[in-house]
Design a protein around this motif. Sequence first.
Motif, PDB file in Angstrom:
ATOM      1  N   GLY A  98      46.218  39.307  41.479  1.00  0.00           N
ATOM      2  CA  GLY A  98      45.334  38.158  41.377  1.00  0.00           C
ATOM      3  C   GLY A  98      43.865  38.440  41.517  1.00  0.00           C
ATOM      4  O   GLY A  98      43.059  37.778  40.911  1.00  0.00           O
ATOM      5  N   THR A  99      43.503  39.389  42.334  1.00  0.00           N
ATOM      6  CA  THR A  99      42.098  39.523  42.657  1.00  0.00           C
ATOM      7  C   THR A  99      41.296  40.066  41.505  1.00  0.00           C
ATOM      8  O   THR A  99      40.163  39.694  41.304  1.00  0.00           O
ATOM      9  CB  THR A  99      41.913  40.462  43.861  1.00  0.00           C
ATOM     10  OG1 THR A  99      42.832  40.068  44.860  1.00  0.00           O
ATOM     11  CG2 THR A  99      40.524  40.388  44.397  1.00  0.00           C
ATOM     12  N   GLY A 100      41.904  40.938  40.746  1.00  0.00           N
ATOM     13  CA  GLY A 100      41.111  41.625  39.772  1.00  0.00           C
ATOM     14  C   GLY A 100      41.676  41.644  38.387  1.00  0.00           C
ATOM     15  O   GLY A 100      41.519  40.745  37.623  1.00  0.00           O
ATOM     16  N   ALA A 101      42.310  42.415  38.016  1.00  0.00           N
ATOM     17  CA  ALA A 101      42.479  43.070  36.806  1.00  0.00           C
ATOM     18  C   ALA A 101      42.971  42.692  35.536  1.00  0.00           C
ATOM     19  O   ALA A 101      43.408  41.740  35.286  1.00  0.00           O
ATOM     20  CB  ALA A 101      43.439  43.995  37.081  1.00  0.00           C
ATOM     21  N   GLY A 102      42.720  43.421  35.046  1.00  0.00           N
ATOM     22  CA  GLY A 102      42.687  42.865  33.814  1.00  0.00           C
ATOM     23  C   GLY A 102      41.608  41.877  33.976  1.00  0.00           C
ATOM     24  O   GLY A 102      40.851  41.644  33.091  1.00  0.00           O
ATOM     25  N   VAL A 103      41.445  41.359  35.171  1.00  0.00           N
ATOM     26  CA  VAL A 103      40.400  40.381  35.436  1.00  0.00           C
ATOM     27  C   VAL A 103      39.060  41.125  35.546  1.00  0.00           C
ATOM     28  O   VAL A 103      38.866  41.892  36.472  1.00  0.00           O
ATOM     29  CB  VAL A 103      40.673  39.628  36.750  1.00  0.00           C
ATOM     30  CG1 VAL A 103      39.581  38.641  37.050  1.00  0.00           C
ATOM     31  CG2 VAL A 103      42.015  38.947  36.674  1.00  0.00           C
ATOM     32  N   PRO A 104      38.187  40.921  34.613  1.00  0.00           N
ATOM     33  CA  PRO A 104      36.916  41.666  34.664  1.00  0.00           C
ATOM     34  C   PRO A 104      36.095  41.296  35.890  1.00  0.00           C
ATOM     35  O   PRO A 104      35.972  40.120  36.243  1.00  0.00           O
ATOM     36  CB  PRO A 104      36.200  41.235  33.377  1.00  0.00           C
ATOM     37  CG  PRO A 104      37.270  40.716  32.480  1.00  0.00           C
ATOM     38  CD  PRO A 104      38.289  40.103  33.399  1.00  0.00           C
TER      39      PRO A 104
ATOM     40  N   THR B  13      26.367  44.204  36.820  1.00  0.00           N
ATOM     41  CA  THR B  13      26.894  45.185  35.880  1.00  0.00           C
ATOM     42  C   THR B  13      28.415  45.162  35.986  1.00  0.00           C
ATOM     43  O   THR B  13      28.956  44.870  37.062  1.00  0.00           O
ATOM     44  CB  THR B  13      26.334  46.598  36.178  1.00  0.00           C
ATOM     45  OG1 THR B  13      26.556  47.451  35.054  1.00  0.00           O
ATOM     46  CG2 THR B  13      26.990  47.214  37.401  1.00  0.00           C
ATOM     47  N   PRO B  14      29.120  45.418  34.898  1.00  0.00           N
ATOM     48  CA  PRO B  14      30.583  45.414  34.967  1.00  0.00           C
ATOM     49  C   PRO B  14      31.094  46.509  35.900  1.00  0.00           C
ATOM     50  O   PRO B  14      30.500  47.580  36.001  1.00  0.00           O
ATOM     51  CB  PRO B  14      31.013  45.694  33.518  1.00  0.00           C
ATOM     52  CG  PRO B  14      29.828  45.350  32.680  1.00  0.00           C
ATOM     53  CD  PRO B  14      28.626  45.646  33.522  1.00  0.00           C
ATOM     54  N   VAL B  15      32.209  46.223  36.573  1.00  0.00           N
ATOM     55  CA  VAL B  15      32.860  47.230  37.420  1.00  0.00           C
ATOM     56  C   VAL B  15      33.946  47.906  36.586  1.00  0.00           C
ATOM     57  O   VAL B  15      34.949  47.269  36.255  1.00  0.00           O
ATOM     58  CB  VAL B  15      33.501  46.598  38.663  1.00  0.00           C
ATOM     59  CG1 VAL B  15      34.194  47.669  39.499  1.00  0.00           C
ATOM     60  CG2 VAL B  15      32.453  45.869  39.488  1.00  0.00           C
TER      61      VAL B  15
END
Length: 104
Positions: free
Chosen positions: A10-16, A65-67
């Motif tokens: 849930g926190t991230g991924a795929g989640v930019p 900036t993107p991570v």
Amino acid sequence: MTVQQEAVSGTGAGVPLEVWIDQDLCTGDGICAQYAPEVFELDIDGLAYVKSADDELLTEPGVTTPVPLPLLTDVVASANECPGDCIHVRRVADGVEVYGPDAD
Ligand code: SF4
């Protein structure tokens, strides 16, 4: 759950995710630049700034900036260790901070 696993749930991924630094609180110790030099760098003013994907230092206040996912662990470690509590990692989609002083 590891940071990488969180990123895939849930926190991230795929989640930019994106990151920004509040220079008003930066102590200039350089911890972030040691953890993730691809993302953070100290400028000649002695404060840390984020960098673009093509290595350009971004100095506008509040700029993000993107991570890059492979660097997520290092960026989160930077946020956790930052003595100024001034590294903010948030979801691009809704701007919610997921790592940093304003995260739940
Ligand atoms: S770790 Fe935090 S306080 Fe230290 S240089 Fe980086 S942004 Fe500034």
